[in-house]
Design an enzyme around this catalytic site. Structure first.
Site, PDB file in Angstrom:
ATOM      1  N   ARG A 163      11.187 -11.969   4.555  1.00 24.59           N
ATOM      2  CA  ARG A 163      11.844 -10.614   4.313  1.00 24.59           C
ATOM      3  C   ARG A 163      13.068 -10.684   5.238  1.00 24.59           C
ATOM      4  O   ARG A 163      13.054 -11.249   6.459  1.00 24.59           O
ATOM      5  CB  ARG A 163      11.226  -9.582   4.854  1.00 24.59           C
ATOM      6  CG  ARG A 163      11.657  -8.099   4.709  1.00 24.59           C
ATOM      7  CD  ARG A 163      10.960  -6.795   4.603  1.00 24.59           C
ATOM      8  NE  ARG A 163       9.681  -6.835   5.746  1.00 24.59           N
ATOM      9  CZ  ARG A 163       8.780  -6.146   6.099  1.00 24.59           C
ATOM     10  NH1 ARG A 163       8.476  -5.286   4.751  1.00 24.59           N
ATOM     11  NH2 ARG A 163       7.907  -6.053   6.811  1.00 24.59           N
ATOM     12  N   ARG A 172      -1.298  -8.940  13.500  1.00 26.60           N
ATOM     13  CA  ARG A 172      -1.695  -7.778  12.677  1.00 26.60           C
ATOM     14  C   ARG A 172      -2.890  -7.855  11.469  1.00 26.60           C
ATOM     15  O   ARG A 172      -3.681  -6.676  11.601  1.00 26.60           O
ATOM     16  CB  ARG A 172      -0.433  -7.269  11.925  1.00 26.60           C
ATOM     17  CG  ARG A 172       0.754  -6.604  12.879  1.00 26.60           C
ATOM     18  CD  ARG A 172       2.091  -6.571  12.269  1.00 26.60           C
ATOM     19  NE  ARG A 172       2.097  -5.490  11.217  1.00 26.60           N
ATOM     20  CZ  ARG A 172       3.138  -5.579  10.075  1.00 26.60           C
ATOM     21  NH1 ARG A 172       3.845  -6.090   9.988  1.00 26.60           N
ATOM     22  NH2 ARG A 172       3.042  -4.385   9.412  1.00 26.60           N
ATOM     23  N   ARG A 202      13.591  -8.770  10.910  1.00 26.86           N
ATOM     24  CA  ARG A 202      13.094  -7.883  11.955  1.00 26.86           C
ATOM     25  C   ARG A 202      12.137  -8.967  12.757  1.00 26.86           C
ATOM     26  O   ARG A 202      11.503  -9.828  12.347  1.00 26.86           O
ATOM     27  CB  ARG A 202      11.934  -7.069  11.052  1.00 26.86           C
ATOM     28  CG  ARG A 202      12.685  -5.663  10.759  1.00 26.86           C
ATOM     29  CD  ARG A 202      11.853  -4.824  10.057  1.00 26.86           C
ATOM     30  NE  ARG A 202      10.514  -4.857  10.327  1.00 26.86           N
ATOM     31  CZ  ARG A 202       9.708  -4.103   9.846  1.00 26.86           C
ATOM     32  NH1 ARG A 202       9.728  -3.328   8.604  1.00 26.86           N
ATOM     33  NH2 ARG A 202       8.247  -3.996  10.028  1.00 26.86           N
ATOM     34  N   LYS A 237       0.753  -1.216   0.009  1.00 26.28           N
ATOM     35  CA  LYS A 237       0.138   0.073  -0.072  1.00 26.28           C
ATOM     36  C   LYS A 237       1.008   1.136  -0.127  1.00 26.28           C
ATOM     37  O   LYS A 237       0.587   2.251  -0.816  1.00 26.28           O
ATOM     38  CB  LYS A 237      -0.941   0.132   1.229  1.00 26.28           C
ATOM     39  CG  LYS A 237      -1.765   1.111   1.359  1.00 26.28           C
ATOM     40  CD  LYS A 237      -3.037   0.706   2.413  1.00 26.28           C
ATOM     41  CE  LYS A 237      -2.123   0.190   3.862  1.00 26.28           C
ATOM     42  NZ  LYS A 237      -2.003   1.250   4.794  1.00 26.28           N
ATOM     43  N   ARG A 267     -10.165   4.674   9.617  1.00 25.42           N
ATOM     44  CA  ARG A 267      -9.910   3.476  10.049  1.00 25.42           C
ATOM     45  C   ARG A 267     -10.944   2.637  10.947  1.00 25.42           C
ATOM     46  O   ARG A 267     -10.884   1.705  11.272  1.00 25.42           O
ATOM     47  CB  ARG A 267      -8.640   3.435  11.028  1.00 25.42           C
ATOM     48  CG  ARG A 267      -7.460   2.423  10.736  1.00 25.42           C
ATOM     49  CD  ARG A 267      -6.420   2.714  11.849  1.00 25.42           C
ATOM     50  NE  ARG A 267      -5.152   1.841  12.025  1.00 25.42           N
ATOM     51  CZ  ARG A 267      -3.994   2.253  11.210  1.00 25.42           C
ATOM     52  NH1 ARG A 267      -3.875   3.312  10.610  1.00 25.42           N
ATOM     53  NH2 ARG A 267      -3.002   1.489  11.825  1.00 25.42           N
TER      54      ARG A 267
HETATM   55  P1  AMP Z   1       0.020   3.344  11.332  1.00 31.43           P
HETATM   56  O1  AMP Z   1       1.384   3.865  11.095  1.00 31.43           O
HETATM   57  O2  AMP Z   1      -0.991   3.379  10.185  1.00 31.43           O
HETATM   58  O3  AMP Z   1       0.131   1.540  11.373  1.00 31.43           O
HETATM   59  O4  AMP Z   1      -0.300   3.888  12.662  1.00 31.43           O
HETATM   60  C1  AMP Z   1       0.256   3.656  13.645  1.00 31.43           C
HETATM   61  C2  AMP Z   1      -0.333   3.846  14.915  1.00 31.43           C
HETATM   62  O5  AMP Z   1      -0.985   5.352  14.944  1.00 31.43           O
HETATM   63  C3  AMP Z   1      -1.818   3.045  14.911  1.00 31.43           C
HETATM   64  O6  AMP Z   1      -1.491   1.785  15.621  1.00 31.43           O
HETATM   65  C4  AMP Z   1      -2.633   3.622  15.827  1.00 31.43           C
HETATM   66  O7  AMP Z   1      -2.176   3.703  17.466  1.00 31.43           O
HETATM   67  C5  AMP Z   1      -2.338   5.249  15.413  1.00 31.43           C
HETATM   68  N1  AMP Z   1      -3.135   5.381  14.385  1.00 31.43           N
HETATM   69  C6  AMP Z   1      -2.884   5.882  12.884  1.00 31.43           C
HETATM   70  N2  AMP Z   1      -4.033   6.095  12.041  1.00 31.43           N
HETATM   71  C7  AMP Z   1      -4.940   6.122  12.917  1.00 31.43           C
HETATM   72  C8  AMP Z   1      -6.422   6.266  13.069  1.00 31.43           C
HETATM   73  N3  AMP Z   1      -6.920   6.631  11.719  1.00 31.43           N
HETATM   74  N4  AMP Z   1      -7.050   6.122  13.850  1.00 31.43           N
HETATM   75  C9  AMP Z   1      -6.520   5.966  15.298  1.00 31.43           C
HETATM   76  N5  AMP Z   1      -5.316   5.483  15.391  1.00 31.43           N
HETATM   77  C10 AMP Z   1      -4.606   5.787  14.369  1.00 31.43           C
END
Ligand code: AMP
Length: 234
Positions: free
Chosen positions: A143, A187, A176, A28, A103
């Site tokens: 990976r 995940r 990793r 993505k 999300r």
């Molecule tokens: P990501 O880099 O998209 O995996 O986001 C890292 C962390 O940021 C997530 O695990 C959440 O804690 C928080 N986060 C990112 N986007 C959102 C969202 N749209 N709503 C709530 N928490 C978010």
């Protein structure tokens, strides 16, 4: 952060707000970067914005930090406010790629309401990149990374010439910690639970297309581009 682009570099096509969705490992982020250069629109990642707030020590960052560290979602109101501010930047006029937002269903409904009024003329369209579970598992668990030069290999899909050793500098490759099968399964479960209602929401509105992500990078980009144009009736 934002540039001051004001004219549409692609006058015949206005990409508008685009949501890219996909499970961990579908590519993505890579596809988002391709669309950024294709259409000269910004990528807006709520994860990146939150990490920047944590790094700067803002009030939002201080609140979000513990939740993020625990892998929990940050409350909708806080994330929505942050996105609202970002969407006021002039580089979003002709479109943007949302990554990691919305999300939750509440975030999706908030965004739909936001986009229904104001300066943003086009509704959000969503592209979901799909890759079979077994393929994702191979991408993630296979990976290997060179700790010295950062080169990335995959023992199944793109192995180094000599097993376990970097082609460029001969360093022993590493895996990793979070690329294990157990972490990946966790995940995946979280992704399914969080985003299934968002996918269903945009599907019900006829604003979501699924794209097969099991092809070369360029081919997938072409499919994503075609999906966006189709959703825009362009
Ligand atoms: P990501 O880099 O998209 O995996 O986001 C890292 C962390 O940021 C997530 O695990 C959440 O804690 C928080 N986060 C990112 N986007 C959102 C969202 N749209 N709503 C709530 N928490 C978010």
């Amino acid at each position: 952060m934002a540039n001051t682009q004001s004219s549409n570099p692609h006058p015949s096509f206005e990409p508008g707000p685009i949501l890219l969705m996909g499970a961990p490992g579908v590519g993505k982020g890579t596809q988002a970067k391709e669309l950024v250069s294709l259409w000269t629109i910004p990528q807006i990642s709520t994860g990146d914005l939150l990490r920047a707030n944590v790094a700067s020590g803002s009030a939002l960052g201080q609140h979000a930090r513990a939740l993020m560290d625990a892998g929990h979602l940050v409350p909708d109101d806080l994330v929505n406010q942050m996105v609202e501010l970002r969407l006021q930047e002039p580089d979003t006029t002709h479109g943007y790629i949302l990554d990691g937002f919305p999300r939750t269903l509440a975030q999706a409904e908030w965004l739909d309401d936001k986009l229904a009024v104001g300066a943003h003329r086009l509704p959000l369209v969503a592209v979901s990149i799909r890759v079979a579970y077994t393929q994702l598992l191979r991408r993630i668990t296979g990976r290997r990374i060179c700790p010295v030069c950062g080169s990335i290999y995959n023992v199944y899909l793109q192995p180094p010439r000599q097993e376990g050793v970097c082609d460029l500098d001969g360093t022993l490759l590493q895996r990793r910690d979070d690329d294990s099968e157990t972490v990946f399964e966790g995940r995946m479960r979280a992704y399914e639970a969080q985003t299934a209602p968002v996918v269903a929401h945009y599907q019900a509105l006829g604003r979501l297309v699924e794209v097969d992500g099991e092809a070369a990078l360029d081919a997938v980009t072409a499919r994503v581009e075609q999906a966006v144009r189709h959703l825009r009736n362009a």
